[in-house]
Design a protein around this motif. Sequence first.
Motif, PDB file in Angstrom:
ATOM      1  N   TYR A 104       7.222  13.706  48.458  1.00 12.55           N
ATOM      2  CA  TYR A 104       8.286  13.787  47.522  1.00 12.55           C
ATOM      3  C   TYR A 104       9.369  14.911  48.318  1.00 12.55           C
ATOM      4  CZ  TYR A 104       6.083  11.065  44.366  1.00 12.55           C
ATOM      5  OH  TYR A 104       5.348  10.197  43.697  1.00 12.55           O
ATOM      6  N   ALA A 105       8.987  15.553  49.332  1.00 14.94           N
ATOM      7  CA  ALA A 105      10.233  16.474  49.824  1.00 14.94           C
ATOM      8  C   ALA A 105      11.397  15.730  50.212  1.00 14.94           C
ATOM      9  CB  ALA A 105       9.623  17.177  51.282  1.00 14.94           C
ATOM     10  N   PRO A 106      11.450  14.442  50.947  1.00 16.96           N
ATOM     11  CA  PRO A 106      12.672  13.838  50.981  1.00 16.96           C
ATOM     12  C   PRO A 106      13.387  13.755  49.802  1.00 16.96           C
ATOM     13  CG  PRO A 106      10.900  12.608  52.228  1.00 16.96           C
ATOM     14  CD  PRO A 106      10.128  13.791  51.164  1.00 16.96           C
ATOM     15  N   LEU A 107      12.951  13.749  48.536  1.00 11.90           N
ATOM     16  CA  LEU A 107      13.812  13.528  47.256  1.00 11.90           C
ATOM     17  C   LEU A 107      14.017  14.840  46.711  1.00 11.90           C
ATOM     18  CD1 LEU A 107      11.516  11.101  45.560  1.00 11.90           C
ATOM     19  CD2 LEU A 107      13.488  10.703  46.919  1.00 11.90           C
ATOM     20  N   GLY A 108      13.710  15.880  47.521  1.00  9.85           N
ATOM     21  CA  GLY A 108      14.178  17.229  47.110  1.00  9.85           C
ATOM     22  C   GLY A 108      13.001  18.161  46.320  1.00  9.85           C
ATOM     23  N   PHE A 109      11.746  17.722  46.245  1.00 10.95           N
ATOM     24  CA  PHE A 109      10.820  18.360  45.478  1.00 10.95           C
ATOM     25  C   PHE A 109      10.246  19.697  46.214  1.00 10.95           C
ATOM     26  CE2 PHE A 109      10.736  14.666  43.137  1.00 10.95           C
ATOM     27  CZ  PHE A 109      10.082  15.038  41.722  1.00 10.95           C
ATOM     28  N   ARG A 110      10.176  20.686  45.515  1.00  9.68           N
ATOM     29  CA  ARG A 110       9.294  21.899  46.025  1.00  9.68           C
ATOM     30  C   ARG A 110       8.395  22.454  45.374  1.00  9.68           C
ATOM     31  NH1 ARG A 110      13.489  21.940  42.782  1.00  9.68           N
ATOM     32  NH2 ARG A 110      14.889  23.972  42.643  1.00  9.68           N
ATOM     33  N   ILE A 111       7.551  23.314  45.598  1.00  7.99           N
ATOM     34  CA  ILE A 111       6.547  23.928  44.721  1.00  7.99           C
ATOM     35  C   ILE A 111       6.731  24.923  44.079  1.00  7.99           C
ATOM     36  CG2 ILE A 111       4.118  24.690  45.058  1.00  7.99           C
ATOM     37  CD1 ILE A 111       3.738  22.912  47.409  1.00  7.99           C
ATOM     38  N   ALA A 112       6.455  25.110  42.608  1.00  6.62           N
ATOM     39  CA  ALA A 112       6.835  26.387  42.132  1.00  6.62           C
ATOM     40  C   ALA A 112       6.194  27.507  42.452  1.00  6.62           C
ATOM     41  CB  ALA A 112       6.657  25.986  40.524  1.00  6.62           C
ATOM     42  N   PRO A 113       6.883  28.536  42.741  1.00  4.18           N
ATOM     43  CA  PRO A 113       6.281  30.021  43.046  1.00  4.18           C
ATOM     44  C   PRO A 113       4.995  30.234  42.485  1.00  4.18           C
ATOM     45  CG  PRO A 113       8.343  30.208  42.533  1.00  4.18           C
ATOM     46  CD  PRO A 113       8.319  28.824  42.085  1.00  4.18           C
ATOM     47  N   GLN A 114       4.805  30.026  40.900  1.00  4.15           N
ATOM     48  CA  GLN A 114       3.686  30.457  40.459  1.00  4.15           C
ATOM     49  C   GLN A 114       2.258  29.308  40.797  1.00  4.15           C
ATOM     50  OE1 GLN A 114       6.308  29.598  39.007  1.00  4.15           O
ATOM     51  NE2 GLN A 114       6.865  30.869  37.250  1.00  4.15           N
ATOM     52  N   THR A 115       2.792  28.271  41.129  1.00  7.73           N
ATOM     53  CA  THR A 115       1.892  27.372  41.510  1.00  7.73           C
ATOM     54  C   THR A 115       1.464  27.519  42.944  1.00  7.73           C
ATOM     55  OG1 THR A 115       2.692  25.546  40.034  1.00  7.73           O
ATOM     56  CG2 THR A 115       1.342  24.711  41.968  1.00  7.73           C
ATOM     57  N   LEU A 116       2.275  27.806  43.809  1.00  3.10           N
ATOM     58  CA  LEU A 116       2.050  28.247  45.095  1.00  3.10           C
ATOM     59  C   LEU A 116       1.079  29.244  45.428  1.00  3.10           C
ATOM     60  CD1 LEU A 116       2.660  27.173  47.879  1.00  3.10           C
ATOM     61  CD2 LEU A 116       4.385  29.041  48.146  1.00  3.10           C
ATOM     62  N   GLU A 117       1.289  30.294  44.274  1.00  4.95           N
ATOM     63  CA  GLU A 117       0.454  31.661  44.007  1.00  4.95           C
ATOM     64  C   GLU A 117      -1.046  31.543  43.847  1.00  4.95           C
ATOM     65  OE1 GLU A 117       1.252  35.162  41.107  1.00  4.95           O
ATOM     66  OE2 GLU A 117       3.237  34.679  42.414  1.00  4.95           O
ATOM     67  N   LEU A 118      -1.137  30.313  42.845  1.00  2.68           N
ATOM     68  CA  LEU A 118      -2.462  29.828  42.633  1.00  2.68           C
ATOM     69  C   LEU A 118      -3.172  29.298  43.395  1.00  2.68           C
ATOM     70  CD1 LEU A 118      -2.207  28.032  38.784  1.00  2.68           C
ATOM     71  CD2 LEU A 118      -3.560  30.170  39.549  1.00  2.68           C
ATOM     72  N   MET A 119      -2.388  28.306  44.327  1.00  8.81           N
ATOM     73  CA  MET A 119      -3.048  27.725  45.499  1.00  8.81           C
ATOM     74  C   MET A 119      -3.531  28.950  46.518  1.00  8.81           C
ATOM     75  SD  MET A 119      -0.193  24.800  45.799  1.00  8.81           S
ATOM     76  CE  MET A 119      -0.419  23.967  47.520  1.00  8.81           C
ATOM     77  N   HIS A 120      -2.823  30.105  46.814  1.00  5.60           N
ATOM     78  CA  HIS A 120      -3.047  31.188  47.509  1.00  5.60           C
ATOM     79  C   HIS A 120      -4.234  31.543  47.188  1.00  5.60           C
ATOM     80  CE1 HIS A 120      -1.641  33.600  50.539  1.00  5.60           C
ATOM     81  NE2 HIS A 120      -0.550  33.274  50.650  1.00  5.60           N
ATOM     82  N   THR A 121      -4.445  31.653  45.742  1.00  2.00           N
ATOM     83  CA  THR A 121      -5.562  32.543  45.206  1.00  2.00           C
ATOM     84  C   THR A 121      -6.933  31.594  45.564  1.00  2.00           C
ATOM     85  OG1 THR A 121      -4.295  33.205  43.356  1.00  2.00           O
ATOM     86  CG2 THR A 121      -6.654  33.378  43.095  1.00  2.00           C
ATOM     87  N   LEU A 122      -6.563  30.097  45.304  1.00  2.00           N
ATOM     88  CA  LEU A 122      -7.735  29.429  45.621  1.00  2.00           C
ATOM     89  C   LEU A 122      -8.122  29.363  46.957  1.00  2.00           C
ATOM     90  CD1 LEU A 122      -6.987  25.802  43.753  1.00  2.00           C
ATOM     91  CD2 LEU A 122      -8.744  27.075  43.833  1.00  2.00           C
ATOM     92  N   SER A 123      -7.250  29.220  47.926  1.00  2.00           N
ATOM     93  CA  SER A 123      -7.364  29.500  49.324  1.00  2.00           C
ATOM     94  C   SER A 123      -8.443  30.780  49.821  1.00  2.00           C
ATOM     95  CB  SER A 123      -6.241  29.303  50.207  1.00  2.00           C
ATOM     96  OG  SER A 123      -5.377  28.337  49.847  1.00  2.00           O
ATOM     97  N   ALA A 124      -7.966  31.469  49.153  1.00  2.00           N
ATOM     98  CA  ALA A 124      -8.696  32.993  49.589  1.00  2.00           C
ATOM     99  C   ALA A 124      -9.981  33.067  48.795  1.00  2.00           C
ATOM    100  CB  ALA A 124      -7.919  34.187  48.993  1.00  2.00           C
ATOM    101  N   SER A 125     -10.361  32.240  47.862  1.00  2.00           N
ATOM    102  CA  SER A 125     -11.576  32.260  46.905  1.00  2.00           C
ATOM    103  C   SER A 125     -12.920  31.737  47.652  1.00  2.00           C
ATOM    104  CB  SER A 125     -11.327  31.504  45.662  1.00  2.00           C
ATOM    105  OG  SER A 125     -11.508  30.283  45.881  1.00  2.00           O
ATOM    106  N   GLY A 126     -12.740  31.066  48.690  1.00  2.76           N
ATOM    107  CA  GLY A 126     -13.878  30.609  49.462  1.00  2.76           C
ATOM    108  C   GLY A 126     -14.221  29.053  48.896  1.00  2.76           C
TER     109      GLY A 126
END
Length: 371
Positions: free
Chosen positions: A145-167
Amino acid sequence: MKMYKVGGAVRDQLLGLPVTDVDWVVVGATAQDMLDLGYRPVGADFPVFIHPPTGEEYALARTERKSGRGYGGFVFHASPEVTLEEDLLRRDLTINAMAEDDDGHLIDPYGGRADLNGRWLRHVAPAFAEDPLRVLRVARFAARYAPLGFRIAPQTLELMHTLSASGELQALTPERSWKEISRALMEPTPRVFFEVLTACGALGVLFPELETLGDSNLNSLQLAAQAEQPLTVRWASLLLGLGEPAVLALSQRFKVPRECQELAQLSDRYAGQACRGVALGPQPLLDMLQAFDVYRRPQRFEEFVQVCALALRAQGQQPDPLATQLHDLAAAVRGVAVKPLIEAGFSGPALGEALKQARLHAVADYCRGAA
Ligand code: CTP
Protein backbone atom coordinates in the motif's frame (compact mmCIF):
# COMPACT_ATOMS: atom_id res chain seq x y z
CA MET A 1 -26.44 -16.48 14.65
CA LYS A 2 -25.05 -13.54 12.62
CA MET A 3 -22.48 -13.50 9.86
CA TYR A 4 -20.21 -10.59 8.98
CA LYS A 5 -17.79 -9.99 6.17
CA VAL A 6 -14.38 -9.19 7.75
CA GLY A 7 -10.72 -8.45 7.20
CA GLY A 8 -9.12 -7.89 3.80
CA ALA A 9 -12.39 -7.94 1.85
CA VAL A 10 -13.84 -5.01 3.83
CA ARG A 11 -10.53 -3.12 3.69
CA ASP A 12 -10.00 -3.50 -0.06
CA GLN A 13 -13.64 -2.74 -0.86
CA LEU A 14 -13.34 0.57 1.01
CA LEU A 15 -10.10 1.31 -0.83
CA GLY A 16 -11.88 0.68 -4.12
CA LEU A 17 -9.56 -2.24 -4.91
CA PRO A 18 -10.65 -5.59 -6.37
CA VAL A 19 -11.63 -8.16 -3.73
CA THR A 20 -10.53 -11.71 -4.40
CA ASP A 21 -10.84 -13.50 -1.02
CA VAL A 22 -13.85 -13.00 1.20
CA ASP A 23 -13.64 -14.06 4.86
CA TRP A 24 -16.58 -14.19 7.25
CA VAL A 25 -16.91 -14.24 11.01
CA VAL A 26 -19.86 -15.99 12.65
CA VAL A 27 -21.19 -14.72 15.97
CA GLY A 28 -23.57 -16.64 18.23
CA ALA A 29 -23.01 -20.10 16.74
CA THR A 30 -21.38 -23.36 17.76
CA ALA A 31 -19.33 -25.67 15.55
CA GLN A 32 -22.28 -28.06 15.53
CA ASP A 33 -24.57 -25.29 14.20
CA MET A 34 -22.18 -24.82 11.28
CA LEU A 35 -21.97 -28.54 10.55
CA ASP A 36 -25.78 -28.77 10.68
CA LEU A 37 -25.94 -26.02 8.04
CA GLY A 38 -23.65 -28.02 5.74
CA TYR A 39 -20.40 -26.07 6.28
CA ARG A 40 -17.22 -28.14 6.03
CA PRO A 41 -14.63 -27.89 8.85
CA VAL A 42 -11.16 -26.78 7.74
CA GLY A 43 -9.08 -28.35 10.51
CA ALA A 44 -9.63 -30.51 13.54
CA ASP A 45 -9.19 -27.91 16.31
CA PHE A 46 -9.64 -24.72 14.39
CA PRO A 47 -13.12 -23.11 14.44
CA VAL A 48 -13.04 -22.36 10.69
CA PHE A 49 -15.41 -23.70 8.06
CA ILE A 50 -15.75 -23.60 4.29
CA HIS A 51 -19.07 -22.88 2.66
CA PRO A 52 -19.02 -25.53 -0.11
CA PRO A 53 -20.90 -23.56 -2.83
CA THR A 54 -18.71 -20.41 -2.57
CA GLY A 55 -15.48 -21.83 -1.11
CA GLU A 56 -15.40 -18.82 1.26
CA GLU A 57 -14.10 -19.12 4.83
CA TYR A 58 -16.36 -18.74 7.84
CA ALA A 59 -14.66 -18.54 11.25
CA LEU A 60 -16.48 -18.67 14.57
CA ALA A 61 -15.86 -15.48 16.51
CA ARG A 62 -12.91 -16.18 18.81
CA THR A 63 -10.43 -14.68 21.21
CA GLU A 64 -6.78 -15.73 21.28
CA ARG A 65 -4.18 -15.94 23.98
CA LYS A 66 -0.52 -16.60 23.57
CA SER A 67 0.62 -19.85 25.19
CA GLY A 68 4.19 -20.34 24.00
CA ARG A 69 6.92 -19.18 21.71
CA GLY A 70 6.44 -18.43 18.05
CA TYR A 71 3.62 -18.96 15.65
CA GLY A 72 1.26 -21.70 16.65
CA GLY A 73 1.74 -21.05 20.35
CA PHE A 74 -1.87 -19.85 20.71
CA VAL A 75 -4.91 -20.92 22.63
CA PHE A 76 -8.18 -20.15 20.87
CA HIS A 77 -11.41 -19.57 22.65
CA ALA A 78 -14.39 -19.82 20.31
CA SER A 79 -17.88 -19.81 21.76
CA PRO A 80 -21.29 -18.31 20.93
CA GLU A 81 -20.67 -15.71 23.67
CA VAL A 82 -17.64 -14.14 21.96
CA THR A 83 -18.72 -10.82 20.49
CA LEU A 84 -17.80 -9.34 17.11
CA GLU A 85 -15.87 -6.55 18.88
CA GLU A 86 -13.83 -9.13 20.83
CA ASP A 87 -13.01 -10.99 17.64
CA LEU A 88 -11.95 -7.78 15.87
CA LEU A 89 -9.78 -6.79 18.86
CA ARG A 90 -7.45 -9.80 18.34
CA ARG A 91 -6.62 -8.71 14.79
CA ASP A 92 -3.36 -7.13 13.66
CA LEU A 93 -4.13 -3.75 12.06
CA THR A 94 -7.06 -1.38 12.47
CA ILE A 95 -7.63 -1.44 8.70
CA ASN A 96 -7.99 -5.24 8.97
CA ALA A 97 -10.30 -5.05 12.00
CA MET A 98 -13.52 -3.88 10.37
CA ALA A 99 -16.64 -5.87 9.57
CA GLU A 100 -19.69 -5.42 7.37
CA ASP A 101 -23.15 -6.78 8.14
CA ASP A 102 -25.81 -8.11 5.75
CA ASP A 103 -27.15 -4.62 5.10
CA GLY A 104 -23.76 -3.26 4.13
CA HIS A 105 -23.29 -1.36 7.43
CA LEU A 106 -19.69 -0.96 8.57
CA ILE A 107 -18.75 -2.08 12.09
CA ASP A 108 -15.55 -0.30 12.94
CA PRO A 109 -14.82 -0.20 16.69
CA TYR A 110 -11.08 0.51 16.39
CA GLY A 111 -10.89 3.37 13.91
CA GLY A 112 -10.05 1.37 10.78
CA ARG A 113 -11.91 3.73 8.46
CA ALA A 114 -10.10 6.79 9.82
CA ASP A 115 -6.77 5.00 9.40
CA LEU A 116 -7.67 3.99 5.85
CA ASN A 117 -8.44 7.61 5.05
CA GLY A 118 -5.33 8.83 6.89
CA ARG A 119 -3.20 6.10 5.22
CA TRP A 120 -1.97 4.58 8.51
CA LEU A 121 -0.95 0.99 9.22
CA ARG A 122 -1.65 0.91 12.94
CA HIS A 123 -1.94 -1.99 15.39
CA VAL A 124 -5.28 -2.59 17.06
CA ALA A 125 -4.10 -3.45 20.57
CA PRO A 126 -0.94 -4.33 22.53
CA ALA A 127 -1.74 -8.02 21.85
CA PHE A 128 -0.32 -7.28 18.39
CA ALA A 129 3.03 -8.20 19.91
CA GLU A 130 1.87 -11.74 20.71
CA ASP A 131 2.32 -12.81 17.09
CA PRO A 132 5.80 -12.25 15.62
CA LEU A 133 4.53 -13.05 12.13
CA ARG A 134 2.91 -9.63 12.22
CA VAL A 135 6.29 -7.94 11.80
CA LEU A 136 6.44 -9.56 8.36
CA ARG A 137 2.76 -8.96 7.67
CA VAL A 138 2.95 -5.24 8.38
CA ALA A 139 6.09 -4.90 6.24
CA ARG A 140 4.22 -6.76 3.47
CA PHE A 141 1.18 -4.49 3.75
CA ALA A 142 3.55 -1.52 3.58
CA ALA A 143 5.05 -2.98 0.37
CA ARG A 144 1.56 -3.29 -1.05
CA TYR A 145 0.00 0.00 0.00
CA ALA A 146 2.99 2.40 -0.01
CA PRO A 147 2.04 3.56 -3.54
CA LEU A 148 -1.30 4.68 -2.05
CA GLY A 149 0.52 6.74 0.59
CA PHE A 150 0.30 4.31 3.54
CA ARG A 151 2.97 4.37 6.25
CA ILE A 152 3.41 2.68 9.61
CA ALA A 153 2.25 4.44 12.78
CA PRO A 154 5.24 5.25 15.04
CA GLN A 155 3.85 3.25 18.00
CA THR A 156 3.33 0.22 15.74
CA LEU A 157 6.89 0.47 14.46
CA GLU A 158 8.02 0.61 18.07
CA LEU A 159 6.15 -2.63 18.85
CA MET A 160 7.72 -4.24 15.77
CA HIS A 161 11.11 -3.12 17.10
CA THR A 162 10.42 -4.71 20.46
CA LEU A 163 9.29 -7.95 18.80
CA SER A 164 12.41 -8.03 16.61
CA ALA A 165 14.66 -7.63 19.64
CA SER A 166 12.79 -10.25 21.68
CA GLY A 167 14.06 -13.35 19.87
CA GLU A 168 10.50 -14.26 18.85
CA LEU A 169 11.19 -13.87 15.12
CA GLN A 170 13.54 -16.84 15.26
CA ALA A 171 10.66 -18.99 16.45
CA LEU A 172 8.72 -18.51 13.19
CA THR A 173 8.64 -21.58 10.98
CA PRO A 174 10.41 -21.32 7.59
CA GLU A 175 7.11 -22.02 5.82
CA ARG A 176 5.22 -19.17 7.52
CA SER A 177 8.10 -16.76 6.98
CA TRP A 178 8.53 -17.65 3.31
CA LYS A 179 4.82 -17.29 2.67
CA GLU A 180 5.02 -13.67 3.83
CA ILE A 181 8.40 -12.99 2.16
CA SER A 182 7.29 -14.42 -1.19
CA ARG A 183 4.03 -12.48 -1.08
CA ALA A 184 5.97 -9.32 -0.18
CA LEU A 185 8.33 -9.86 -3.13
CA MET A 186 5.30 -10.00 -5.43
CA GLU A 187 3.84 -6.70 -4.14
CA PRO A 188 4.16 -3.49 -6.20
CA THR A 189 6.92 -1.98 -4.04
CA PRO A 190 8.88 -4.92 -2.58
CA ARG A 191 11.81 -2.66 -1.66
CA VAL A 192 9.57 -1.11 1.01
CA PHE A 193 9.30 -4.54 2.68
CA PHE A 194 13.06 -4.61 3.25
CA GLU A 195 13.17 -0.94 4.23
CA VAL A 196 10.56 -1.58 6.91
CA LEU A 197 12.41 -4.66 8.18
CA THR A 198 15.54 -2.51 8.40
CA ALA A 199 13.68 0.28 10.21
CA CYS A 200 12.34 -2.09 12.88
CA GLY A 201 15.55 -4.06 13.37
CA ALA A 202 14.20 -7.29 11.85
CA LEU A 203 16.50 -7.37 8.83
CA GLY A 204 19.55 -8.30 10.89
CA VAL A 205 17.61 -11.10 12.57
CA LEU A 206 15.95 -12.64 9.51
CA PHE A 207 18.34 -11.65 6.73
CA PRO A 208 21.74 -10.81 8.24
CA GLU A 209 23.28 -11.56 4.82
CA LEU A 210 21.39 -8.62 3.31
CA GLU A 211 22.72 -6.03 5.74
CA THR A 212 25.84 -5.47 3.67
CA LEU A 213 23.96 -5.19 0.38
CA GLY A 214 24.20 -2.01 -1.60
CA ASP A 215 21.15 -0.11 -2.76
CA SER A 216 21.50 -1.53 -6.26
CA ASN A 217 19.98 -4.90 -5.24
CA LEU A 218 16.88 -3.20 -3.90
CA ASN A 219 16.78 -1.10 -7.06
CA SER A 220 16.98 -4.27 -9.21
CA LEU A 221 14.23 -5.86 -7.15
CA GLN A 222 12.06 -2.80 -7.55
CA LEU A 223 12.65 -2.72 -11.31
CA ALA A 224 11.75 -6.43 -11.44
CA ALA A 225 8.43 -5.61 -9.77
CA GLN A 226 7.76 -2.76 -12.21
CA ALA A 227 8.44 -5.15 -15.09
CA GLU A 228 6.07 -7.68 -13.45
CA GLN A 229 8.78 -10.33 -13.32
CA PRO A 230 8.06 -13.66 -11.59
CA LEU A 231 9.10 -14.57 -8.04
CA THR A 232 12.21 -16.44 -9.23
CA VAL A 233 13.61 -13.33 -10.93
CA ARG A 234 12.77 -11.10 -7.96
CA TRP A 235 14.45 -13.44 -5.46
CA ALA A 236 17.57 -13.82 -7.65
CA SER A 237 17.76 -10.03 -8.21
CA LEU A 238 17.63 -9.40 -4.48
CA LEU A 239 20.44 -11.84 -3.73
CA LEU A 240 22.71 -11.11 -6.69
CA GLY A 241 26.33 -10.66 -5.65
CA LEU A 242 25.91 -12.03 -2.11
CA GLY A 243 28.06 -15.06 -2.90
CA GLU A 244 26.87 -18.65 -3.08
CA PRO A 245 27.24 -19.57 0.62
CA ALA A 246 24.94 -16.69 1.60
CA VAL A 247 22.46 -17.48 -1.19
CA LEU A 248 22.37 -21.07 -0.02
CA ALA A 249 22.04 -20.16 3.65
CA LEU A 250 19.09 -17.84 2.96
CA SER A 251 17.39 -20.29 0.65
CA GLN A 252 17.70 -23.07 3.22
CA ARG A 253 16.66 -20.87 6.16
CA PHE A 254 13.31 -20.17 4.51
CA LYS A 255 13.02 -23.47 2.60
CA VAL A 256 12.50 -21.50 -0.61
CA PRO A 257 11.14 -23.39 -3.62
CA ARG A 258 13.82 -25.14 -5.65
CA GLU A 259 13.39 -22.99 -8.77
CA CYS A 260 13.97 -19.83 -6.70
CA GLN A 261 17.10 -21.24 -5.08
CA GLU A 262 18.49 -22.55 -8.39
CA LEU A 263 18.05 -19.30 -10.27
CA ALA A 264 19.56 -17.29 -7.40
CA GLN A 265 22.58 -19.62 -7.18
CA LEU A 266 23.22 -19.79 -10.92
CA SER A 267 22.71 -16.03 -11.30
CA ASP A 268 25.16 -15.32 -8.51
CA ARG A 269 27.71 -17.65 -10.10
CA TYR A 270 27.40 -16.46 -13.72
CA ALA A 271 26.08 -12.88 -13.84
CA GLY A 272 29.55 -11.33 -13.69
CA GLN A 273 30.73 -13.43 -16.64
CA ALA A 274 27.49 -13.01 -18.60
CA CYS A 275 27.75 -9.22 -18.37
CA ARG A 276 30.88 -9.40 -20.56
CA GLY A 277 28.75 -10.79 -23.39
CA VAL A 278 30.66 -12.12 -26.43
CA ALA A 279 33.88 -10.68 -25.00
CA LEU A 280 33.87 -13.62 -22.56
CA GLY A 281 34.86 -15.99 -25.36
CA PRO A 282 33.24 -19.13 -26.86
CA GLN A 283 34.26 -21.82 -24.34
CA PRO A 284 33.22 -20.00 -21.12
CA LEU A 285 30.00 -18.89 -22.84
CA LEU A 286 29.21 -22.48 -23.82
CA ASP A 287 30.02 -23.70 -20.28
CA MET A 288 27.57 -21.15 -18.90
CA LEU A 289 24.81 -22.13 -21.32
CA GLN A 290 25.36 -25.80 -20.41
CA ALA A 291 25.24 -25.01 -16.69
CA PHE A 292 21.79 -23.47 -17.23
CA ASP A 293 20.80 -26.49 -19.34
CA VAL A 294 19.42 -24.19 -22.04
CA TYR A 295 18.33 -27.19 -24.05
CA ARG A 296 15.86 -28.58 -21.55
CA ARG A 297 15.30 -25.49 -19.35
CA PRO A 298 15.08 -22.57 -21.82
CA GLN A 299 12.84 -20.57 -19.47
CA ARG A 300 15.43 -20.60 -16.68
CA PHE A 301 18.05 -19.01 -18.95
CA GLU A 302 15.52 -16.38 -20.09
CA GLU A 303 14.96 -15.51 -16.43
CA PHE A 304 18.72 -15.26 -15.90
CA VAL A 305 18.92 -12.82 -18.83
CA GLN A 306 16.26 -10.73 -17.07
CA VAL A 307 18.25 -10.81 -13.81
CA CYS A 308 21.37 -9.54 -15.64
CA ALA A 309 19.39 -6.90 -17.54
CA LEU A 310 17.73 -5.61 -14.35
CA ALA A 311 21.10 -5.43 -12.57
CA LEU A 312 22.53 -3.36 -15.44
CA ARG A 313 19.51 -1.06 -15.51
CA ALA A 314 19.77 -0.61 -11.74
CA GLN A 315 23.32 0.67 -12.32
CA GLY A 316 22.11 3.07 -14.99
CA GLN A 317 23.40 1.01 -17.93
CA GLN A 318 21.53 0.12 -21.11
CA PRO A 319 20.83 -3.64 -20.93
CA ASP A 320 19.38 -4.28 -24.38
CA PRO A 321 22.57 -5.11 -26.35
CA LEU A 322 23.66 -7.66 -23.74
CA ALA A 323 20.19 -9.20 -23.45
CA THR A 324 20.06 -9.60 -27.24
CA GLN A 325 23.47 -11.28 -27.30
CA LEU A 326 22.52 -13.73 -24.56
CA HIS A 327 19.19 -14.59 -26.22
CA ASP A 328 20.93 -15.12 -29.56
CA LEU A 329 23.64 -17.29 -28.04
CA ALA A 330 21.05 -19.55 -26.42
CA ALA A 331 19.20 -19.77 -29.73
CA ALA A 332 22.45 -20.56 -31.56
CA VAL A 333 23.34 -23.56 -29.38
CA ARG A 334 19.76 -24.79 -29.35
CA GLY A 335 19.77 -24.60 -33.14
CA VAL A 336 22.53 -27.20 -33.47
CA ALA A 337 20.82 -30.33 -34.76
CA VAL A 338 21.85 -33.85 -33.73
CA LYS A 339 20.43 -35.60 -36.78
CA PRO A 340 23.14 -34.62 -39.28
CA LEU A 341 25.79 -35.86 -36.83
CA ILE A 342 24.07 -39.23 -36.50
CA GLU A 343 23.75 -39.40 -40.28
CA ALA A 344 27.47 -38.67 -40.52
CA GLY A 345 28.04 -41.86 -38.50
CA PHE A 346 28.62 -40.53 -34.97
CA SER A 347 27.27 -42.54 -32.02
CA GLY A 348 27.82 -43.05 -28.27
CA PRO A 349 30.42 -40.84 -26.54
CA ALA A 350 31.77 -39.71 -29.95
CA LEU A 351 28.33 -38.28 -30.76
CA GLY A 352 28.37 -36.34 -27.48
CA GLU A 353 31.79 -34.95 -28.29
CA ALA A 354 30.79 -34.01 -31.85
CA LEU A 355 27.70 -32.25 -30.54
CA LYS A 356 29.81 -30.29 -28.06
CA GLN A 357 32.17 -29.24 -30.85
CA ALA A 358 29.29 -28.23 -33.13
CA ARG A 359 27.81 -26.10 -30.35
CA LEU A 360 31.19 -24.53 -29.66
CA HIS A 361 31.44 -23.64 -33.36
CA ALA A 362 27.96 -22.12 -33.27
CA VAL A 363 28.93 -19.95 -30.29
CA ALA A 364 32.26 -18.99 -31.91
CA ASP A 365 30.47 -18.07 -35.18
CA TYR A 366 28.03 -15.88 -33.29
CA CYS A 367 30.85 -14.21 -31.31
CA ARG A 368 32.78 -13.43 -34.53
CA GLY A 369 29.65 -11.96 -36.11
CA ALA A 370 28.82 -9.84 -33.07
CA ALA A 371 32.36 -8.61 -32.38
N1 CTP B 1 -4.96 -11.71 10.89
C1 CTP B 1 -4.27 -11.21 11.99
N2 CTP B 1 -3.01 -11.67 12.30
C2 CTP B 1 -2.41 -12.61 11.53
C3 CTP B 1 -3.08 -13.13 10.40
C4 CTP B 1 -4.36 -12.65 10.10
O1 CTP B 1 -4.80 -10.37 12.68
N3 CTP B 1 -1.19 -13.04 11.85
C5 CTP B 1 -6.32 -11.24 10.61
C6 CTP B 1 -6.44 -9.89 9.93
O2 CTP B 1 -7.59 -9.28 10.45
C7 CTP B 1 -6.68 -10.22 8.48
C8 CTP B 1 -7.48 -11.52 8.58
O3 CTP B 1 -6.99 -12.16 9.76
O4 CTP B 1 -7.38 -9.20 7.81
C9 CTP B 1 -7.34 -12.43 7.38
O5 CTP B 1 -5.97 -12.75 7.16
P1 CTP B 1 -5.34 -12.95 5.73
O6 CTP B 1 -6.32 -13.64 4.85
O7 CTP B 1 -3.99 -13.51 5.92
O8 CTP B 1 -5.08 -11.45 5.24
P2 CTP B 1 -5.97 -10.37 4.56
O9 CTP B 1 -6.13 -9.23 5.49
O10 CTP B 1 -7.21 -10.94 3.97
O11 CTP B 1 -4.99 -9.81 3.46
P3 CTP B 1 -4.55 -10.36 2.06
O12 CTP B 1 -5.18 -9.40 1.12
O13 CTP B 1 -3.08 -10.22 2.13
O14 CTP B 1 -5.02 -11.77 1.94
